[in-house]
Design an enzyme around this catalytic site. Structure first.
Site, short mmCIF file in Angstrom:
data_model
loop_
_atom_site.label_atom_id
_atom_site.label_comp_id
_atom_site.label_asym_id
_atom_site.label_seq_id
_atom_site.Cartn_x
_atom_site.Cartn_y
_atom_site.Cartn_z
N HIS A 57 0.44 -13.92 9.51
CA HIS A 57 0.79 -12.50 9.57
C HIS A 57 -0.38 -11.55 9.32
CE1 HIS A 57 3.38 -9.16 9.84
NE2 HIS A 57 4.47 -9.71 9.36
N TYR B 168 14.74 -2.43 4.05
CA TYR B 168 13.42 -2.30 4.66
C TYR B 168 13.57 -2.44 6.18
CZ TYR B 168 8.41 -3.42 5.49
OH TYR B 168 7.11 -3.43 5.91
N THR C 106 1.85 -0.81 10.09
CA THR C 106 3.28 -0.59 9.91
C THR C 106 3.56 0.43 8.81
OG1 THR C 106 3.49 -2.39 8.30
CG2 THR C 106 3.83 -2.94 10.63
#
Length: 772
Positions: free
Chosen positions: A456, A572, A585
């Site tokens: 990630h 979230y 993000t």
């Protein structure tokens, strides 16, 4: 072995009368072709670098400006207002230059300076235009006159045929929101989750922070935003992804599935050959600047305190794992990529190889699945020198990692748990058959299905999804297969065989590997996953209801959460900030007071459908506005996160920031975009749709939900939780989502039926009047 095969290309014999040197013509030819390819690549990269460097102008525009300035020398008009003459008088060594030469050089220098000035003027004008985000807050389907003018100006200043990174210098910096706005939005977001006493205490902490410490921390953030390109991204990467000492398997890595309904071939080696070749084509297009910016070849490796991201370019090999063995496969021959049929041959050779794993080799990759500190220490102690270091370097410097699995996976309509098994296989596998540190592990199954496990830190899901869409479209519609399911093309049987990586792993290291494996297996076994295909309706019907599909789904998730748990929780939702330079993000806090009011009305038997629908529209509008604020740099969480980092650097204790950063996200959601490239018309080819991807649960007693809006009539949900939590059940939550979606849709159905009756009554009365 490949080394032995290659060694015969160069031989020499020492004789009494000198050295007898023999060179293989085939090897010399390959060396020559490799050199030509390398120089072509450098030339293309240089050309693209120049084009991107002068964007939104072009090199030809420089020639136009030079010609215009040169013409002024002959028509006795001085557009430079005397600057050309000044340059001519101050040229070095002008005594050696003729008057005509000095005049020409001065005109060229002035024209170049003027050209560069206009480039920066255009670039900063475009940056100012891109800093305007008013258009995003306009109602869907409506466009004001000011927005039309703005859009025309953006098109005018954007130039033609932008390349990779063409807009990079024109993207605005991510703005730092005011502390007052962030705290006000934060308090608003937690109001529906706290009782009066809890809220009053949080409000007191927030006001104390705002009045005492916030201004000093904010000044440092503003300074960072001026100095750096993005005040968030580097700290986000460092502290969220690289400083974590826990396992990244399940907790950080995510996965993407193959086509949902189609499998182009059931031959494992052939499918892997086409997909790998398509990935190499994608990488080449990146190098030539022919589509959206993304970095593919990265690898993280652990240190005791933090990971390090190793950025790699133009890797010429990949590493393949099959039944406990690691193989190196070269991706080039004769200065070109291996063809799909050649890759198929190499992968089939690996599948046919019956050799046994070396001691400790079978579960070696479990080191990347377990805790990071033991892996970091083992890396230094057992893989820091000799053959083990060579083999580890081969893996870490590979373009990517490929696993040829030995268990069939994929969606099977006859097996309700097929998606669950497929997702768990992609997310963690056996805990030792994926190299979780690589930028991504490509996974190939015996029935021809594929998938990706992605690390990630280097990129978010839309970036990997962009690559995957290109790969699947290229595989199915451009490369194709023969009638027997093999890759197309003639097989080159002279390719050197894949070579085994060599390991000498001592017993002590094998014990570390086993410990990491058992730790990772405990995490993997605890993942409760459910894949849900929602066929009842999709974005087509939702848009007819004049609602945002994302807001519709988020409110359905809030309703499902309340029905599942009996309470609301901090939620979230990931939003992109790609409109800013180096943006990644931001968080949208989806559990709003408006959403809570709507959910309570849905559960209130005394509420009418008209009341529920009105509350739904209000909640959906609120969600849309929050999403837009997050996209335009006015989110809550990244700002508070960076204020917390500054406070830690300065040694300032803030109870408010500690409280905010310790709050658990019991419902973590994300939408993965589809059809980013529009390479496949899914209306024409409805079977060629992807199933999307997902991630592991974020909280021990919560849910992780990834959803993908696939075309007009399908939404897929990837739901994860933990078996160890007595309060969660992924299948149960999936049923709640289905029911919530249908219940909300029923509100619009009732409204439409009411409008139909009202319209019919109106028509009947009008006809009656005409009859009278």
């Amino acid at each position: 072995m490949a080394e032995a095969h290659q060694a015969v290309g160069f031989q020499f014999t020492v004789r009494p009368d000198g050295v007898d040197l023999k060179l293989s013509q085939e090897v010399i030819k390959n060396i020559y072709l490799s050199g030509v390819t390398a120089w072509k690549k450098r030339a293309i990269q240089f050309k693209n670098g120049v084009l991107a460097g002068v964007y939104p102008a072009s090199p030809s525009s420089w020639l136009i400006v030079v010609i215009a300035m040169m013409s002024s020398l002959y028509i006795r008009i001085d557009p430079s207002l005397g600057m050309i003459e000044a340059i001519k008088e101050n040229l070095p060594h002008r005594e050696y230059l003729s008057v005509q030469t000095r005049a020409v050089l001065s005109a060229i220098l002035f024209a170049t300076g003027l050209w560069l000035f206009f480039i920066y003027l255009l670039r900063y004008t475009l940056k100012a235009l891109l800093s305007n985000h008013g258009w995003i807050f306009e109602s869907h389907g409506k466009m004001s006159t000011s927005t039309r003018v703005w859009l025309s100006l953006v098109k005018m200043f954007s130039g033609r045929r932008p390349l990779l990174y063409s807009f990079q210098a024109s993207l605005p910096r991510l703005p730092v929101p005011s502390v007052d706005d962030t705290i006000q939005r934060y308090l608003e977001s937690v109001r529906p989750l706290l009782n009066s006493d809890q809220y009053n205490q949080m409000e007191m902490l927030a006001n104390d922070f705002k009045d005492s410490k916030a201004a000093r921390l904010q000044r440092y953030l503003i300074l960072k935003s001026w100095w750096g390109t993005n005040y968030v991204s580097d700290w986000w990467e460092e502290y969220i992804y690289l400083r974590g000492r826990g396992p990244i398997m399940v907790n950080s890595n995510f996965y993407i599935m193959d086509l949902l309904y189609m499998t182009p071939t059931h031959r494992q080696a052939a499918r892997a050959g086409n997909v790998v070749h398509a990935m190499l084509q994608y990488r080449r297009k990146l190098e030539r600047g022919e589509h959206a910016p993304v970095t593919l070849a990265n690898c993280i490796f652990p240190l005791i305190v933090s990971h390090i991201v190793q950025h790699l370019t133009d890797r010429k090999h990949l590493v393949v794992y099959h039944k406990g063995r690691f193989f190196q496969v070269w991706l080039y021959t004769g200065g070109r990529h291996l063809l799909p049929c050649e890759l198929e041959t190499q992968f089939q050779r690996i599948l046919n190889d019956t050799s046994e794993p070396q001691p400790g080799e079978l579960k070696l990759a479990a080191l990347t699945a377990g805790n990071r500190v033991p892996w970091a220490r083992a890396r230094i102690k057992y893989f820091g020198q000799g053959g083990n270091k060579v083999s580890l370097d081969t893996i870490e410097s590979a373009a990517f990692f490929l696993t040829l699995d030995d268990e069939r996976q994929g969606y099977d309509p006859a097996n309700t748990k097929s998606l669950d098994s497929y997702a768990k296989s992609l997310l963690h596998g056996k805990c030792y058959n994926r190299w979780f540190d690589k930028s991504f592990t490509l996974i190939s199954y015996p029935n021809g299905k594929m998938g990706v496990n992605a690390e990630h830190s280097w990129a978010d899901a839309p970036i990997v999804g962009h690559m995957w869409e290109y790969v699947l479209a290229t595989d199915c519609f451009h490369l194709g297969y023969t009638e027997e399911g093999h890759c197309k093309g003639d097989v080159n049987k002279g390719l050197p065989h894949p070579s085994r990586l060599q390991w000498k792993i001592p017993k002590e290291c094998q014990e570390v590997i086993e410990t990491s494996y058992l730790s990772a297996k405990q995490i993997a076994d605890d993942v409760d996953f459910h894949g849900l295909l929602f066929h009842e309706f999709g974005k087509g019907l939702i848009k007819k209801c004049r609602s945002s599909p994302d807001a519709f789904i988020q409110l359905a998730l809030q309703l499902a959460q309340f029905r599942d748990q009996g309470l609301f929780c901090l939620t979230y939702e990931s939003s992109m900030t790609r409109m800013f330079r180096d943006g990644r993000t931001e968080t949208v806090r989806s559990c709003t007071s408006e959403a809570v009011a709507f959910v309570r009305a849905m559960e209130d038997a005394g509420a009418t459908n008209a009341q529920r629908l009105a509350l739904f529209r209000k909640a959906a509008d609120k969600h849309q506005n929050m999403y837009r604020l997050a996209m335009t740099g006015s989110g809550i969480d990244r700002h508070l996160f960076c204020l917390y980092i500054v406070s830690k650097y300065l040694g300032i204790d803030s109870p408010f920031l500690k409280k905010v950063l310790s709050e658990p996200w019991k419902l973590s959601t994300s939408q993965t975009p589809q059809q980013q490239l529009n390479l496949v018309d899914i209306n024409k080819f409805p079977k060629y749709v992807g199933a999307g991807g997902g991630f592991g649960p974020v909280a021990d007693d919560g849910y992780g939900v990834s959803y993908i809006i696939v075309g007009e009539n399908l939404i897929t949900f990837h739901i994860s939780s933990k078996f160890s939590s007595p309060d969660t059940d992924s299948f149960r939550f999936g049923q709640h989502i289905c029911n919530a979606m249908l219940d909300i849709q029923a509100l619009f159905k009732t409204e439409n039926e009411k409008k139909t009756v009202e319209h019919a009554t109106h028509v009947h009365l009008e006809n009656g009047k005409k009859h009278i």
